[in-house]
Design a protein around this motif. Structure first.
Motif, PDB file in Angstrom:
ATOM      1  N   SER A   1      -7.731  -4.985  -0.525  1.00 55.60           N
ATOM      2  CA  SER A   1      -6.986  -6.107   0.014  1.00 55.60           C
ATOM      3  C   SER A   1      -7.951  -7.062   0.733  1.00 55.60           C
ATOM      4  O   SER A   1      -8.376  -6.786   1.850  1.00 55.60           O
ATOM      5  CB  SER A   1      -5.893  -5.607   0.974  1.00 55.60           C
TER       6      SER A   1
ATOM      7  N   VAL B   1      -2.264  -6.910  -2.037  1.00 62.60           N
ATOM      8  CA  VAL B   1      -2.789  -5.551  -2.177  1.00 62.60           C
ATOM      9  C   VAL B   1      -2.924  -5.220  -3.660  1.00 62.60           C
ATOM     10  O   VAL B   1      -2.001  -5.464  -4.447  1.00 62.60           O
ATOM     11  CB  VAL B   1      -1.858  -4.513  -1.494  1.00 62.60           C
TER      12      VAL B   1
ATOM     13  N   LEU C   1      -4.559  -2.254  -6.637  1.00 54.85           N
ATOM     14  CA  LEU C   1      -5.044  -0.894  -6.863  1.00 54.85           C
ATOM     15  C   LEU C   1      -5.860  -0.908  -8.152  1.00 54.85           C
ATOM     16  O   LEU C   1      -5.418  -1.467  -9.160  1.00 54.85           O
ATOM     17  CB  LEU C   1      -3.866   0.063  -7.002  1.00 54.85           C
TER      18      LEU C   1
ATOM     19  N   GLU D   1      -7.841   1.139  -3.343  1.00 56.87           N
ATOM     20  CA  GLU D   1      -6.923   0.080  -2.909  1.00 56.87           C
ATOM     21  C   GLU D   1      -7.787  -1.033  -2.336  1.00 56.87           C
ATOM     22  O   GLU D   1      -8.716  -0.757  -1.583  1.00 56.87           O
ATOM     23  CB  GLU D   1      -6.007   0.664  -1.834  1.00 56.87           C
TER      24      GLU D   1
ATOM     25  N   SER E   1       0.831  -1.192   0.000  1.00 56.18           N
ATOM     26  CA  SER E   1       0.000   0.000   0.000  1.00 56.18           C
ATOM     27  C   SER E   1       0.875   1.256   0.000  1.00 56.18           C
ATOM     28  O   SER E   1       1.988   1.230   0.526  1.00 56.18           O
ATOM     29  CB  SER E   1      -0.832  -0.062   1.274  1.00 56.18           C
TER      30      SER E   1
END
Ligand SMILES: O=c1ccn([C@H]2C[C@H](O)[C@@H](COP(=O)(O)OP(=O)(O)OP(=O)(O)O)O2)c(=O)[nH]1
Length: 364
Positions: free
Chosen positions: A145, A87, A89, A143, A53
């Motif tokens: 996760s 993670v 994006l 973002e 991140s």
């Protein structure tokens, strides 16, 4: 738009922002995308698996940072699996060209929080997550996760939502909150604790008639398709929690729990509420990932009498003993700039009106 409004923008003002191109997207808004006090944001066509991140920081675009941190580009037009512990994006379809007096704030949708999918909004130049400064012009990114279940999503999936705030001072102070509670009964408690800018919610660990108090997420499950409602079997993903010692639950720091507030909650149509995240004063645990409560939630005219708050709970670092009646979070109330045309629950697409202990809409 009327010039004198201040507070959270209602549905028709959000529609007006689209009409004025202050919100732009390659497609017209989807059915139900504009909610009473927020706009759901849609995923674009690509996802990037990133190393970790990040925040772009002042003057730096997310695209510039992505060049450094992206490990892999994934086409999500036809759907893709995002794995737990990684993670990602994703550029969103919507971009903004906000007027100078309009700021915004984002949060995961309740369904996203209930699936333990960690999401945050990013803008170009951001020094903080989930905040959009007044007058922002530029793209939006999310973002993502997944923490407990691997998920399937696709272009157009809606995981987070944004509220637009005009002017300042719409947040109710404690005195105003007390009078609103006296007039409208915001939480169904005899003598609620109003302090720290909000009204306290406590945890229900007494359970229902069968002794059920909540659910714990299972590990190594199948995938959850975020766009498929009522299509996943509860027991494939969740372990129902019945307590051997009534009123007491030890939170394991590695586990994710769905629990419920003892009080029913009420958000009158002229207000929008938010559950304040993790309060270190009440313990080392986090009570929610998704905190927006819509105008009309729990409002009896909208069919919501007895709507309780579903809490997504995770302990941090150490095991923590939760006890029935313990304060676990606070609801803060903000004035709407104007009444919304439709309140939460007044349409069939509201999934959580009149809820008790309720998993996300994906499970049956
Ligand atoms: O932590 C939370 C957050 C929200 N809510 C309630 C209040 C809110 O008004 C409702 C719906 O929230 P949201 O609009 O975020 O959920 P959704 O996933 O978009 O569901 P819906 O399709 O019903 O709008 O769920 C909770 O019980 N717990």
């Amino acid at each position: 738009m009327a010039g004198e409004l201040s507070g959270i923008l209602p549905d028709r003002e959000i529609a007006a922002l689209f009409a004025a191109s202050a919100i732009a997207a390659p497609k017209v808004p989807d059915e139900g995308q504009i909610q009473p006090a927020s706009l759901d944001l849609r995923l674009g066509a690509k996802a990037y698996r990133i190393r970790a991140s990040f925040l772009p920081g002042r003057g730096v675009s997310v695209a510039e940072k992505l060049k450094r941190f992206a490990l892999h580009e994934i086409d999500i037009t036809e759907g893709a699996v995002l794995e737990t512990g990684c993670v990602y994006l994703v550029p969103l379809m919507e971009s903004l060209a906000l007027p100078a007096d309009l700021a915004a704030a984002a949060n995961p949708k309740s369904s996203t929080g209930r699936l333990d999918i960690f999401t945050r909004l990013l803008t170009d130049g951001a020094q903080e997550f989930d905040k959009v400064p007044a007058g922002y012009r530029g793209p939006l990114y999310i973002e993502i996760s997944p923490r407990t279940f691997p998920i399937v999503l696709r272009s157009g999936s809606r995981l987070n939502q944004i509220r637009f705030r005009k002017g300042a001072g719409a947040l109710l102070g404690e005195t105003e909150l007390k009078s609103l509670h006296d007039a409208e009964r915001l939480v169904d408690a005899a003598d609620p604790n109003i302090s720290g800018g909000g009204i306290a919610l406590t945890i229900d660990l007494a359970g229902d008639a069968s002794g059920l108090v909540g659910y714990r997420g299972k590990r190594h499950t199948g995938v959850v398709d975020v766009d498929r409602k009522a299509d996943h079997a509860v027991l494939d993903f969740w372990e129902p929690l019945r307590l051997s010692r009534p009123g007491e639950l030890v939170l394991d720091p590695d586990e994710f729990y769905i629990l419920v507030s003892a009080e029913a909650v009420h958000v009158p149509p002229g207000f929008a509420a938010e559950m304040t995240p993790f309060d270190p004063l009440v313990g080392e645990f986090r009570v929610h990932y998704a905190g927006f409560f819509d105008p009309g939630f729990g409002h009896s005219a909208a069919g919501g009498t007895g709507s309780r708050a579903v809490l997504e709970v995770r302990s941090r670092e150490v095991p923590f003993i939760l006890e029935h009646g313990q304060i676990v979070g606070r609801l803060v109330y903000e004035r709407m700039a104007a009444l919304p045309d439709r309140v939460y629950g007044a349409s069939l697409s509201s999934n959580y009106q009149a809820q008790g202990l309720k998993l996300s809409k994906h499970f049956v």
